[in-house]
Design an enzyme around this catalytic site. Structure first.
Site, PDB file in Angstrom:
ATOM      1  NE  ARG A  31      41.041  36.335  37.026  1.00 47.59           N
ATOM      2  CZ  ARG A  31      40.821  35.655  38.151  1.00 47.59           C
ATOM      3  NH1 ARG A  31      40.419  36.297  39.229  1.00 47.59           N
ATOM      4  NH2 ARG A  31      41.019  34.359  38.197  1.00 47.59           N
ATOM      5  CG  ASP A 140      31.897  35.638  46.961  1.00 45.40           C
ATOM      6  OD1 ASP A 140      32.600  34.630  47.202  1.00 45.40           O
ATOM      7  OD2 ASP A 140      32.254  36.538  46.192  1.00 45.40           O
TER       8      ASP A 140
END
Length: 313
Positions: A31, A140
């Site tokens: 990532r 979020d």
């Protein structure tokens, strides 16, 4: 690599509360290293130095979003949604008959499937709630996932995970190989960016809070801090739902578990609602288990055939 990894973990913990163990080093490779290569940096050491000196807020945001876990799907784990339909919603309808208002918060909403699943259940029960004002808020940390949530466009694989075909056809429109949840359903949910380490008071009070599968990434002190602030914005008779692998064991909070329903928590001292034998049933058949990954073609074929029949009718 080890020193840089430790420094990155420290930065993530301070900035987002995310706790990473040594066993998660593979996430850095999958990532974060693509960001290192994209920015043409010499390595993880240079990236960490930029983050520590706060030289690029955009780069910091990209790293945090890359490391945030965003796994979700419609009606994930099923049980919390059955409890919402059969326990929490009937209790709230009984308690809020005078004000006719219900506020729900989907914390760590990711790409929106949880919030939209709740919206679909509420739509099924609209006849039992005439004149009600219902608000669903999804929050979020990641702007990227929230952008997808607002658009409400999902792949065939995403809609086949937990979403029954009748619900798909009733609430979604097909766009090429993807499916977009209807504008009417999208209008029922508001999404906004928020860090769970921030202050919640500006959000107002909620009757039901879903905060599932996110606390497992925080240490005990952060968990108690988050739960404490969530409790303060939870109505005195409201409900909080955690994930299947999450509990209050070892944590000092003002919450207690529902005596009959695992995963539901209430404020300490809140009255326990009587069990509802006359449960709210959905108009459609109960959600089946997610279709096997080996059958996406048959799923799409049956869905499109049903869509053509509905159009022809």
């Amino acid at each position: 690599m080890s020193q840089a990894f430790d420094a990155l973990c420290d930065y993530l913990r301070r900035s987002s509360g995310l706790v990473m163990e040594q066993s998660k080093k593979y996430l850095v490779e999958s990532r974060v290293m693509p960001i290192v290569r994209r920015e043409k940096l010499s390595g993880l050491d240079e990236l960490v130095l930029i983050l520590q000196k706060n030289q690029s807020p955009k780069l910091a945001k990209d790293v945090i979003e890359a490391m945030t876990i965003n796994e979700t799907y419609f009606f994930r784990d099923k049980s919390p949604f059955d409890q919402f339909r059969n326990v929490m919603l009937p209790a709230m309808i009984a308690k809020r008959q005078n004000e006719k208002r219900l506020r729900i918060w989907s914390a760590a909403a990711s790409t929106g499937q949880e919030a939209y699943s709740l919206a679909m259940i509420l739509d099924e029960n609209a006849a039992r709630m005439p004149g009600w004002k219902i608000e669903i808020l999804g929050t979020d940390l990641s702007d990227q996932v929230l952008d997808k949530a607002r658009k409400g466009i999902y792949s065939q694989f995403e809609v086949q995970r937990g979403l029954p075909t009748p619900m798909l056809l009733r609430n979604f429109n097909q766009i090429g190989d993807s499916w977009q949840i209807s504008e009417a359903m999208r209008s029922k949910v508001q999404f906004r960016q928020m860090n769970l380490l921030a202050d919640y008071t500006a959000l107002g009070r909620f009757d039901i809070i879903f905060c599932r599968n996110v606390l497992i990434y925080f240490d005990a002190a952060r968990k108690m801090d988050i739960l404490g602030r969530m409790t303060r914005v939870l109505a005195p008779d409201g409900f909080l739902t955690l994930g299947a692998s999450e509990s209050l064991i070892g944590l000092k909070t003002d919450l207690v578990g529902h005596p009959e329903h695992r995963g539901i928590f209430m404020r300490n001292g809140a009255p326990v609602p009587a069990s509802s034998e006359n449960k709210f049933a959905p108009r459609a058949a109960p959600a089946p288990s997610p279709a096997p990954a080996t059958l996406p073609t048959s799923f799409a074929a049956s869905a499109m055939q049903a869509a053509r029949m509905r159009t022809a009718g």
